[in-house]
Design a protein around this motif. Sequence first.
Motif, short mmCIF file in Angstrom:
data_model
loop_
_atom_site.label_atom_id
_atom_site.label_comp_id
_atom_site.label_asym_id
_atom_site.label_seq_id
_atom_site.Cartn_x
_atom_site.Cartn_y
_atom_site.Cartn_z
N ASP A 195 0.83 -1.20 0.00
CA ASP A 195 0.00 0.00 0.00
C ASP A 195 0.87 1.26 0.00
O ASP A 195 2.01 1.23 0.47
CB ASP A 195 -0.88 0.01 1.25
CG ASP A 195 -2.19 -0.69 1.02
OD1 ASP A 195 -2.71 -0.59 -0.09
OD2 ASP A 195 -2.68 -1.34 1.96
N SER A 197 1.06 3.96 1.79
CA SER A 197 1.70 4.46 3.01
C SER A 197 2.82 3.52 3.45
O SER A 197 3.84 3.95 3.99
CB SER A 197 0.66 4.66 4.12
OG SER A 197 0.18 3.42 4.59
N GLN A 199 4.50 1.56 1.34
CA GLN A 199 5.52 1.72 0.30
C GLN A 199 6.52 2.82 0.69
O GLN A 199 7.73 2.65 0.58
CB GLN A 199 4.80 2.11 -0.98
CG GLN A 199 5.62 1.98 -2.22
CD GLN A 199 4.77 2.27 -3.47
OE1 GLN A 199 3.58 2.05 -3.49
NE2 GLN A 199 5.39 2.75 -4.49
N GLU B 48 -6.56 2.27 0.99
CA GLU B 48 -5.57 1.20 0.96
C GLU B 48 -6.27 -0.13 1.19
O GLU B 48 -7.49 -0.17 1.41
CB GLU B 48 -4.51 1.45 2.03
CG GLU B 48 -3.78 2.76 1.79
CD GLU B 48 -2.68 2.98 2.81
OE1 GLU B 48 -1.53 2.70 2.47
OE2 GLU B 48 -2.96 3.44 3.91
N SER B 49 -5.50 -1.24 1.14
CA SER B 49 -6.15 -2.53 1.34
C SER B 49 -6.86 -2.55 2.69
O SER B 49 -6.32 -2.06 3.68
CB SER B 49 -5.17 -3.70 1.27
OG SER B 49 -3.88 -3.28 1.02
N SER B 51 -9.55 -0.95 3.46
CA SER B 51 -10.25 0.29 3.81
C SER B 51 -11.76 0.15 3.58
O SER B 51 -12.53 0.97 4.03
CB SER B 51 -9.71 1.45 2.99
OG SER B 51 -9.97 1.24 1.62
N GLU B 186 -10.39 -1.29 -9.33
CA GLU B 186 -8.97 -1.38 -9.66
C GLU B 186 -8.74 -1.97 -11.05
O GLU B 186 -7.94 -2.90 -11.22
CB GLU B 186 -8.22 -2.26 -8.64
CG GLU B 186 -8.37 -1.79 -7.21
CD GLU B 186 -7.13 -1.08 -6.68
OE1 GLU B 186 -6.22 -0.78 -7.47
OE2 GLU B 186 -7.11 -0.81 -5.48
N THR B 189 -4.97 -1.80 -12.29
CA THR B 189 -3.87 -2.08 -11.37
C THR B 189 -2.95 -3.17 -11.89
O THR B 189 -1.74 -3.11 -11.70
CB THR B 189 -4.43 -2.47 -10.00
OG1 THR B 189 -5.30 -1.42 -9.58
CG2 THR B 189 -3.35 -2.65 -8.98
N HIS B 219 -6.39 2.53 -5.54
CA HIS B 219 -5.51 3.01 -4.49
C HIS B 219 -4.59 4.09 -5.05
O HIS B 219 -3.81 4.67 -4.33
CB HIS B 219 -4.68 1.86 -3.94
CG HIS B 219 -3.68 1.37 -4.93
ND1 HIS B 219 -4.01 0.50 -5.95
CD2 HIS B 219 -2.38 1.66 -5.10
CE1 HIS B 219 -2.95 0.28 -6.70
NE2 HIS B 219 -1.95 0.98 -6.21
N TYR B 235 -11.00 5.10 4.95
CA TYR B 235 -10.03 4.55 5.89
C TYR B 235 -10.81 3.72 6.91
O TYR B 235 -11.76 4.21 7.52
CB TYR B 235 -9.26 5.67 6.60
CG TYR B 235 -8.12 5.17 7.46
CD1 TYR B 235 -6.91 4.81 6.89
CD2 TYR B 235 -8.26 5.04 8.84
CE1 TYR B 235 -5.87 4.34 7.66
CE2 TYR B 235 -7.23 4.57 9.62
CZ TYR B 235 -6.02 4.22 9.02
OH TYR B 235 -4.99 3.75 9.79
N THR B 280 0.75 1.04 10.92
CA THR B 280 0.05 0.32 9.86
C THR B 280 -1.45 0.47 10.05
O THR B 280 -1.91 0.90 11.11
CB THR B 280 0.37 -1.18 9.89
OG1 THR B 280 0.11 -1.66 11.22
CG2 THR B 280 1.81 -1.46 9.53
N THR B 281 -2.20 0.11 8.98
CA THR B 281 -3.65 0.18 9.09
C THR B 281 -4.11 -0.76 10.20
O THR B 281 -3.62 -1.88 10.30
CB THR B 281 -4.32 -0.23 7.78
OG1 THR B 281 -3.47 -1.15 7.11
CG2 THR B 281 -4.56 0.95 6.89
#
Lengths: 341, 330
Positions: A195, A197, A199, B48-49, B51, B186, B189, B219, B235, B280-281
């Motif tokens: 992702d 952020s 990266q 992002e992944s 989300s 996507e 991608t 993304h 998010y 991180t998420t």
Amino acid sequence: MTEAFLDVRNVSRRFAPRLSFGDRIAGKLGQPIDARVTHAVDGVSLAIAKGEALGLVGESGCGKSTLGRVIAGILPPSEGTTAVAGEPVMSQGPRRHKTTTRVQMIFQDPFASLDPRMQVGDTVAEGPIAHRLTTRAQARDYVGRWLTTVGLDPGFAARYPHQFSGGQRQRIAIARALAMQPDMLVCDEPVASLDVSIQAQIINLFLKLRRELNLTMLFISHDLGVVRHLCDRVAIMYLGRIVELGETQAVYAAPQHPYTRALLDSVPKLMLDDHETTAFKPIAGELPSPLAPPPGCHFHLRCPLVQPICRQERPPLRAVLPGRESACHFAPFPPGLRRLR
Amino acid sequence: MTRPSQNGPLLEVDDLATHFFTRAGVIRAVDGVSFSLKRGEVMGLVGESGSGKSVTGFSLLGLIDPPGRIVSGSVRFDGQDLVALPPAQLRRLRGRKIAMVFQDPATTLNPVVTIGDQMRMALEAHGVRGEQRTRERSVAVLTRVGIPDAARRLKAYPHEFSGGMRQRVAIAIALLHDPALLIADEPTTALDVSIQAQILAEMRGLVADLGMALIWISHDLATVSSLADSIAVMYAGRIVEAGPTAAVLRDPRHHYTRGLLDSLPARAEPGRDLVQIPGTTPSLLALPPGCAFAPRCPRADETCLAMPALVSDGLRRHRCHHPLGLEGAP
């Protein structure tokens, strides 16, 4: 140019499917056989100086990963040689194998490149123990040191890959490569599956490692932005050949090959004005098959500047400006030629 | 068949929540998402992944399988609430009025059926019959998305196309019934930049010519900025910021949007450390109380322990106690 630390001379790599028994007999008897040979890498020469980072850019199927694997000693080249600090990367003879630990590789997908059933500490320690860089007794401290270097808690050594996020796994893969104490890293799309952020965190880690360990790097990527950020020089690859080579900033500012120009024009840019729209200038057509590359210049089928000579003669990669090489018959281009159509 | 809502929004999503009830706990993949879309409008749904951007897209079409479920909210499309619609009626809309294109055309096309047959089946599913008619329509849409020699290519199987061409075929199938809304998850991608540029140019032409609305899930801020009129940044299952694309990206109000922009190497000075979002998420199973971004936010304080409301000024929306560029405002 400074002395070559990595020296790649005239490397080609072809892939041929295994022939059946019948076809082999027929071949021995002089019958023409339908050898569908893929020319993944076609006569590439390049050099990287100690401590330098070279970006290798191209689209899928251009041979950049194959070239990276040859340089890292994972695949033997069909022709040509690679050497690091004067030492050949591969042995000669019928059963060729890697003869140096000075080059290590980092792969794109940290979900595939770590053994899911091994504790990450054991994964990192395996190579160094085999090559006597550490001992079993000291492995714990040794691994801890490298995990710390890549920004992970040494206590993570006892965990398994599934307990980590993608970014953390890529850090583990980097620690595994660094634990072999290489002089050079070949990184194959190491941030492509992360992702945005995350990266940025890994890019910053690479910047830090370069500063602290004076690593030489070959950075394979399709992302021109990442390469601009990390690499001193860039090599643009198209269908097995390098078409342009030079300092990253200079290449991006004034490319000397129509493919580089087209590639740069294809990258979407962040639009911040209300009514601004990108005039996409897509490259016409698609990558030809590496099974049957076109004669002459490989790019001629899609090139807006194509001339009769391009269909016949292979343009050699040659110096066209100070510090810049291009494989276009018509390079160097006058500075005014910003757009090709 | 014109409806009174011709000038109103085509799609109005209100407080949509899709949760997954797993053994490990409830995953709030989408939690209170609201947005609206006019005819001919392109919206970028960015995140992002994890989300929740893809789950949002699937939820609009009712493509949520157990253990997932739409637990609340409404999706008003052309005057009908899709969430309340019986499955049979939803099926009549899906693929006809609302179509979807996915990331990987290699897995969405049937590998053992020719492109022509797949398109014929898609047409027949919604009542378009007859050899001649299905064939003409298929050739027309394939040509529209830039597939050369389309009539001959109907006999080809998916593996005979390159990745970029396969994605064009998938887009062509989505366009068969002239949908009013296309959801693209996507779609570029997995493609190379030169092919991506071709598809983006094609997409822009399609939206302009056919007047369909497009939700572009991605993304990648750069592709969204070059395509979308409006943008919604997600998010941890929520929209944290939304508004006109250029305005949001030029001067973001949420610290997460700012962080995403600062993380882009293209905007930084080469060789300098990128401004990175720390951490991180969070796991959707263990979200922090209040604002989910607070643990990674430079401006977080104790007020962030309470969930910030989605503040709207009519044009832009944000969900932050300490919005950027609005300091001093109430």
